[in-house]
Motif scaffolding. Structure first.
Motif, PDB file in Angstrom:
ATOM      1  N   ALA A  56     -22.978  44.927  38.033  1.00 25.56           N
ATOM      2  CA  ALA A  56     -21.683  45.483  38.606  1.00 25.56           C
ATOM      3  C   ALA A  56     -21.571  46.856  38.721  1.00 25.56           C
ATOM      4  O   ALA A  56     -20.816  47.627  39.757  1.00 25.56           O
TER       5      ALA A  56
ATOM      6  N   PHE B 171     -21.463  49.104  42.155  1.00 22.03           N
ATOM      7  CA  PHE B 171     -20.380  49.471  42.683  1.00 22.03           C
ATOM      8  C   PHE B 171     -19.696  50.715  42.031  1.00 22.03           C
ATOM      9  O   PHE B 171     -19.508  50.730  40.917  1.00 22.03           O
TER      10      PHE B 171
ATOM     11  N   ASP C  71     -16.370  52.809  40.870  1.00 23.53           N
ATOM     12  CA  ASP C  71     -15.295  52.393  40.129  1.00 23.53           C
ATOM     13  C   ASP C  71     -14.189  51.904  41.135  1.00 23.53           C
ATOM     14  O   ASP C  71     -13.461  50.761  41.168  1.00 23.53           O
TER      15      ASP C  71
ATOM     16  N   GLN D 285     -14.457  50.932  44.146  1.00 23.48           N
ATOM     17  CA  GLN D 285     -14.609  49.498  44.764  1.00 23.48           C
ATOM     18  C   GLN D 285     -14.311  48.151  43.968  1.00 23.48           C
ATOM     19  O   GLN D 285     -13.820  47.328  44.131  1.00 23.48           O
ATOM     20  N   ILE D 286     -14.761  48.417  42.579  1.00 27.34           N
ATOM     21  CA  ILE D 286     -14.473  47.515  41.333  1.00 27.34           C
ATOM     22  C   ILE D 286     -12.880  47.283  41.601  1.00 27.34           C
ATOM     23  O   ILE D 286     -12.161  45.999  41.253  1.00 27.34           O
ATOM     24  N   GLN D 287     -12.194  48.462  41.548  1.00 32.41           N
ATOM     25  CA  GLN D 287     -10.832  48.212  41.634  1.00 32.41           C
ATOM     26  C   GLN D 287     -10.190  47.520  42.758  1.00 32.41           C
ATOM     27  O   GLN D 287      -9.424  46.605  42.729  1.00 32.41           O
TER      28      GLN D 287
ATOM     29  N   ASP E 291     -13.137  39.128  36.103  1.00 30.65           N
ATOM     30  CA  ASP E 291     -12.569  40.360  35.490  1.00 30.65           C
ATOM     31  C   ASP E 291     -13.054  40.435  34.253  1.00 30.65           C
ATOM     32  O   ASP E 291     -12.663  39.682  33.365  1.00 30.65           O
ATOM     33  N   PRO E 292     -14.215  41.099  33.789  1.00 27.41           N
ATOM     34  CA  PRO E 292     -14.930  42.147  34.500  1.00 27.41           C
ATOM     35  C   PRO E 292     -15.793  41.477  35.703  1.00 27.41           C
ATOM     36  O   PRO E 292     -15.993  40.367  35.696  1.00 27.41           O
ATOM     37  N   LEU E 293     -16.119  42.196  36.736  1.00 26.34           N
ATOM     38  CA  LEU E 293     -16.917  41.604  38.032  1.00 26.34           C
ATOM     39  C   LEU E 293     -18.212  41.217  37.428  1.00 26.34           C
ATOM     40  O   LEU E 293     -18.741  41.854  36.624  1.00 26.34           O
TER      41      LEU E 293
END
Length: 291
Positions: free
Chosen positions: A177, A180, A182, A184-186, A194-196
């Motif tokens: 993860a 990516f 931060d 983009q994770i959002q 979640d988490p990715l």
């Protein structure tokens, strides 16, 4: 896809002028989805056409958007103008509202992949005089909706003849993860865990399925239309170019347009007419080949 594009969409909603009476009509609808266990909202563009079953374009919004985004971006006047051109192919345009689901099945948002690819399509076919063949179904979208268009096309290849993706938020498969940034994770907002969870993201991603696409359609072609801004502030041109190369390498017909611009409605609005013309050209070529 972005906070900036959400704000741009809001500004566009406030400033679009009401044009003269047009041949096509817009209708707000809800369609029941067993996969979601509730109704999903949509706006439907119906062309002024009495010539038999209509091809259908599923036109998808981006992150932070809704089913009205494309209507605020002049889809009515654009479609009327294109469909009035010589040799045009009028089509039904379905614009669903899916929240920030990324058009995938997930624990957080529900089964949006099934809701669009199965439930919505079946409901539309029951409600309108549609061409229910694969050759009459298309999907397009911007940003998150560009990802959605490609996701639906490569994961349900027997349902869609072609896909158009404008500034698509697409990325190659990842092992971690941390690949990516931060922000983009959002933006993924829990759609891929979640988490990715990289395995979940990869399983729903759009690159690997390209290699088996032809086998899964028994050789029937799938075409792609890709557009990106060369100044996209999120660097999404990278994924667009890589998908174009991957599609061509896998033997699929693919068109690429790179325009001077950022991740913005100006590009997406201006690209809608070319997308409609491209879909019409695909349909005309298929009809000619079948004669």
């Amino acid at each position: 896809m972005t906070t900036r594009s959400v704000l741009a969409g809001a500004a566009l909603f406030a400033t679009v002028a009401v044009g003269p009476a047009s041949a096509g009509t817009l209708e707000s609808r809800t369609f029941h989805s067993p996969a979601l266990g509730r109704d999903l909202p949509a706006v439907v563009f119906h062309p002024d056409h009495d010539g038999g079953p209509l091809p259908v374009l599923y036109l998808l919004h981006g992150y932070g958007g809704n089913q009205r985004d494309w209507t605020n971006a002049d889809v009515l006047s654009t479609a009327d103008a294109v469909f009035a051109e010589p040799d045009a192919v009028p089509m039904l345009i379905i614009m669903p509202g899916v929240g920030n689901s990324w058009y995938v099945d997930s624990m957080r948002y529900g089964n949006w992949d099934a809701a669009i690819a199965i439930d919505l399509m079946a409901a539309v076919d029951r409600s309108y005089p549609t061409d229910t063949r694969r050759a009459g179904r298309f999907v397009a979208g911007l940003s998150m909706g560009g990802y959605g268009a490609l996701h639906l096309a490569v994961h349900h290849p027997t349902r869609f003849r072609a896909a158009a993706a404008l500034s698509p938020a697409i990325f190659e498969d990842v092992d971690d993860a941390a690949a990516f940034p931060d922000f983009q994770i959002q933006f993924f907002a829990g759609a891929f865990g979640d988490p990715l969870q990289p395995a979940v993201f990869n399983e729903r991603n759009v690159f690997t399925p390209l290699t088996s696409l032809a086998d899964r359609t028994s050789g029937a072609p799938t075409a792609f239309y890709l557009m990106t801004g060369d100044d996209d502030g999120f660097g999404l041109w990278r994924g667009t170019l890589r998908f174009f190369q991957a599609a061509r390498s896998a033997g699929h017909a693919a068109e690429l347009r790179v325009h001077d611009g950022d991740h913005e409605w100006r590009l997406w609005r201006d690209e809608l007419a070319p997308v409609l013309r491209w879909i019409g050209a695909v349909i005309r070529a298929d009809r000619s080949a079948a004669q």
